[in-house]
Design an enzyme around this catalytic site. Sequence first.
Site, PDB file in Angstrom:
ATOM      1  N   HIS A  22      33.074  86.450  97.274  1.00  0.00           N
ATOM      2  CA  HIS A  22      31.864  87.091  96.755  1.00  0.00           C
ATOM      3  C   HIS A  22      30.706  86.108  96.613  1.00  0.00           C
ATOM      4  O   HIS A  22      29.551  86.503  96.748  1.00  0.00           O
ATOM      5  CB  HIS A  22      32.161  87.828  95.448  1.00  0.00           C
ATOM      6  CG  HIS A  22      32.783  89.166  95.689  1.00  0.00           C
ATOM      7  ND1 HIS A  22      34.104  89.313  96.030  1.00  0.00           N
ATOM      8  CD2 HIS A  22      32.243  90.404  95.680  1.00  0.00           C
ATOM      9  CE1 HIS A  22      34.354  90.599  96.210  1.00  0.00           C
ATOM     10  NE2 HIS A  22      33.249  91.289  96.006  1.00  0.00           N
ATOM     11  N   TRP A  77      35.610  95.631 103.820  1.00  0.00           N
ATOM     12  CA  TRP A  77      36.872  96.157 103.288  1.00  0.00           C
ATOM     13  C   TRP A  77      38.060  95.508 103.996  1.00  0.00           C
ATOM     14  O   TRP A  77      39.029  95.116 103.338  1.00  0.00           O
ATOM     15  CB  TRP A  77      36.934  97.669 103.455  1.00  0.00           C
ATOM     16  CG  TRP A  77      36.036  98.439 102.543  1.00  0.00           C
ATOM     17  CD1 TRP A  77      35.335  97.983 101.456  1.00  0.00           C
ATOM     18  CD2 TRP A  77      35.728  99.836 102.645  1.00  0.00           C
ATOM     19  NE1 TRP A  77      34.615  99.005 100.883  1.00  0.00           N
ATOM     20  CE2 TRP A  77      34.844 100.149 101.587  1.00  0.00           C
ATOM     21  CE3 TRP A  77      36.112 100.838 103.526  1.00  0.00           C
ATOM     22  CZ2 TRP A  77      34.348 101.432 101.390  1.00  0.00           C
ATOM     23  CZ3 TRP A  77      35.619 102.116 103.319  1.00  0.00           C
ATOM     24  CH2 TRP A  77      34.752 102.412 102.262  1.00  0.00           C
TER      25      TRP A  77
END
Length: 104
Positions: A22, A77
């Site tokens: 992230h 994803w």
Amino acid sequence: MTRLAFKMHLNEGQKQEYIKRHNEIWPELKKLLKDAGVSEYSIFLDEETNTLFAFQKVSGDGGSQDLGKTEIVKQWWNFMADIMKVNPDNSPVTIPLEEVFYME
């Protein structure tokens, strides 16, 4: 502006990898989120349960989880599928949370 919250589940021992990925979020994914109206996005971790708690402010029609038809989100994803609980299409298993209190 709508506030959305949901929870997800991080696989055991994946905290540092989740943070790393992230911190290096793809610029094109970040742009897509902002263009979709996500102006704030925070994710918190409960280390006792490996539960991720996500919060977003959204000015568009939906939050980040509604962008699953875009190729970049599908790629993200797939990239994240090895470190968290996912559905058969590799989207994160998310549980929407109901807002029961808000103080402005």
